[in-house]
Design a protein around this motif. Structure first.
Motif, PDB file in Angstrom:
ATOM      1  N   ARG A   8      13.070 -25.469 -25.408  1.00 53.82           N
ATOM      2  CA  ARG A   8      12.836 -26.884 -25.140  1.00 53.82           C
ATOM      3  C   ARG A   8      12.724 -27.090 -23.639  1.00 53.82           C
ATOM      4  O   ARG A   8      13.494 -26.515 -22.878  1.00 53.82           O
ATOM      5  N   PRO A   9      11.799 -27.908 -23.214  1.00 50.13           N
ATOM      6  CA  PRO A   9      11.689 -28.160 -21.774  1.00 50.13           C
ATOM      7  C   PRO A   9      12.933 -28.875 -21.267  1.00 50.13           C
ATOM      8  O   PRO A   9      13.619 -29.570 -22.015  1.00 50.13           O
ATOM      9  N   ASP A  10      13.216 -28.657 -20.003  1.00 51.84           N
ATOM     10  CA  ASP A  10      14.380 -29.291 -19.392  1.00 51.84           C
ATOM     11  C   ASP A  10      13.914 -30.506 -18.610  1.00 51.84           C
ATOM     12  O   ASP A  10      13.373 -30.372 -17.524  1.00 51.84           O
ATOM     13  N   PRO A  11      14.093 -31.688 -19.185  1.00 52.23           N
ATOM     14  CA  PRO A  11      13.617 -32.879 -18.487  1.00 52.23           C
ATOM     15  C   PRO A  11      14.408 -33.098 -17.201  1.00 52.23           C
ATOM     16  O   PRO A  11      15.598 -32.824 -17.136  1.00 52.23           O
ATOM     17  N   SER A  12      13.717 -33.584 -16.180  1.00 52.62           N
ATOM     18  CA  SER A  12      14.392 -33.808 -14.902  1.00 52.62           C
ATOM     19  C   SER A  12      14.850 -35.249 -14.768  1.00 52.62           C
ATOM     20  O   SER A  12      15.313 -35.647 -13.713  1.00 52.62           O
ATOM     21  N   ALA A  13      14.722 -36.026 -15.816  1.00 53.27           N
ATOM     22  CA  ALA A  13      15.157 -37.420 -15.781  1.00 53.27           C
ATOM     23  C   ALA A  13      16.632 -37.477 -15.422  1.00 53.27           C
ATOM     24  O   ALA A  13      17.441 -36.723 -15.943  1.00 53.27           O
ATOM     25  N   GLY A  14      16.956 -38.343 -14.513  1.00 50.43           N
ATOM     26  CA  GLY A  14      18.340 -38.503 -14.102  1.00 50.43           C
ATOM     27  C   GLY A  14      18.705 -37.738 -12.850  1.00 50.43           C
ATOM     28  O   GLY A  14      19.802 -37.903 -12.335  1.00 50.43           O
ATOM     29  N   ASP A  15      17.798 -36.885 -12.364  1.00 50.25           N
ATOM     30  CA  ASP A  15      18.115 -36.108 -11.169  1.00 50.25           C
ATOM     31  C   ASP A  15      18.340 -36.997  -9.955  1.00 50.25           C
ATOM     32  O   ASP A  15      19.273 -36.764  -9.187  1.00 50.25           O
ATOM     33  N   ASP A  16      17.512 -38.013  -9.783  1.00 51.84           N
ATOM     34  CA  ASP A  16      17.691 -38.910  -8.640  1.00 51.84           C
ATOM     35  C   ASP A  16      19.035 -39.611  -8.703  1.00 51.84           C
ATOM     36  O   ASP A  16      19.711 -39.770  -7.679  1.00 51.84           O
ATOM     37  N   GLU A  17      19.435 -40.001  -9.908  1.00 49.73           N
ATOM     38  CA  GLU A  17      20.727 -40.661 -10.063  1.00 49.73           C
ATOM     39  C   GLU A  17      21.869 -39.697  -9.734  1.00 49.73           C
ATOM     40  O   GLU A  17      22.847 -40.088  -9.102  1.00 49.73           O
ATOM     41  N   LEU A  18      21.740 -38.443 -10.165  1.00 47.50           N
ATOM     42  CA  LEU A  18      22.780 -37.462  -9.843  1.00 47.50           C
ATOM     43  C   LEU A  18      22.838 -37.184  -8.345  1.00 47.50           C
ATOM     44  O   LEU A  18      23.930 -37.027  -7.784  1.00 47.50           O
ATOM     45  N   LEU A  19      21.688 -37.110  -7.717  1.00 51.22           N
ATOM     46  CA  LEU A  19      21.687 -36.896  -6.268  1.00 51.22           C
ATOM     47  C   LEU A  19      22.319 -38.087  -5.548  1.00 51.22           C
ATOM     48  O   LEU A  19      23.014 -37.912  -4.539  1.00 51.22           O
ATOM     49  N   ALA A  20      22.132 -39.282  -6.087  1.00 49.15           N
ATOM     50  CA  ALA A  20      22.787 -40.465  -5.512  1.00 49.15           C
ATOM     51  C   ALA A  20      24.305 -40.364  -5.672  1.00 49.15           C
ATOM     52  O   ALA A  20      25.059 -40.744  -4.774  1.00 49.15           O
TER      53      ALA A  20
END
Length: 178
Positions: free
Chosen positions: A156-168
């Motif tokens: 399954r592909p690993d969606p990058s959704a939420g990365d910006d929030e985690l970096l914040a």
């Protein structure tokens, strides 16, 4: 064109990662590397030497990553979390392969993985000045990596959704104003 030695290590790495230590026999490695068993034994007279060379590859690639992390304009914490995804890089592939050796009880594999992990944590600690904060950042990155690895192995592909929030969140933890 890569050397026969590199092709052998690449083949061993791939067999370990995809099939596991039990199936990464010298015969299978030689066949995958497209060399004779004698050619394999010329470069690696024993399977332990092949495993040790793969562990050395992990240590070298982790050291290169540490240098990139150290000099990252965004800082080591953001770099660590941002790059904590399985993307099939040389470091990703060798880390999975050496992990398989560790699972099989190889002490050199355990030492290589611990060395890399300890070095990443030490750099985070030096950059952040707080061991608990460094551990928190490292565990966030490690969790992301584990999740990405699990998803990639499962196809399954690993969606990058939420990365910006985690970096914040990392910015808040480390006190970086955005």
């Amino acid at each position: 064109m890569s050397s026969a030695r590199d092709r052998i290590l690449d083949a061993y790495e791939e067999l370990l990662a995809l099939e596991g230590e039990r199936y990464a026999t010298l015969d299978a490695v030689a066949a995958k590397a497209n060399v004779s068993k004698g050619g394999l034994l010329y470069h690696f007279p024993a399977k332990d030497e092949l495993s040790n060379a793969l562990c050395e590859r992990l240590v070298a690639l982790a050291a290169e990553d540490l240098d990139e992390m150290r000099s990252a304009a965004e800082g080591p914490a953001r770099y660590y979390v941002r790059t904590s995804r399985y993307e099939g890089t040389a470091l990703d592939r060798v880390l999975v392969a050496v992990s398989r050796l560790q699972q099989a009880g190889n002490p050199r594999a355990r030492a290589a993985i611990e060395e890399a992990s300890n070095n990443w944590l030490a750099l985070l600690h030096a950059a952040l000045g707080d061991l608990a904060m460094a551990r928190a950042v490292k565990l966030i990155g490690d969790g992301l990596y584990y999740n990405a690895l699990y998803r990639s192995v499962d196809g399954r592909p690993d969606p990058s959704a939420g990365d910006d929030e985690l970096l914040a969140v990392i910015d808040r933890i480390t006190g970086i104003a955005t």
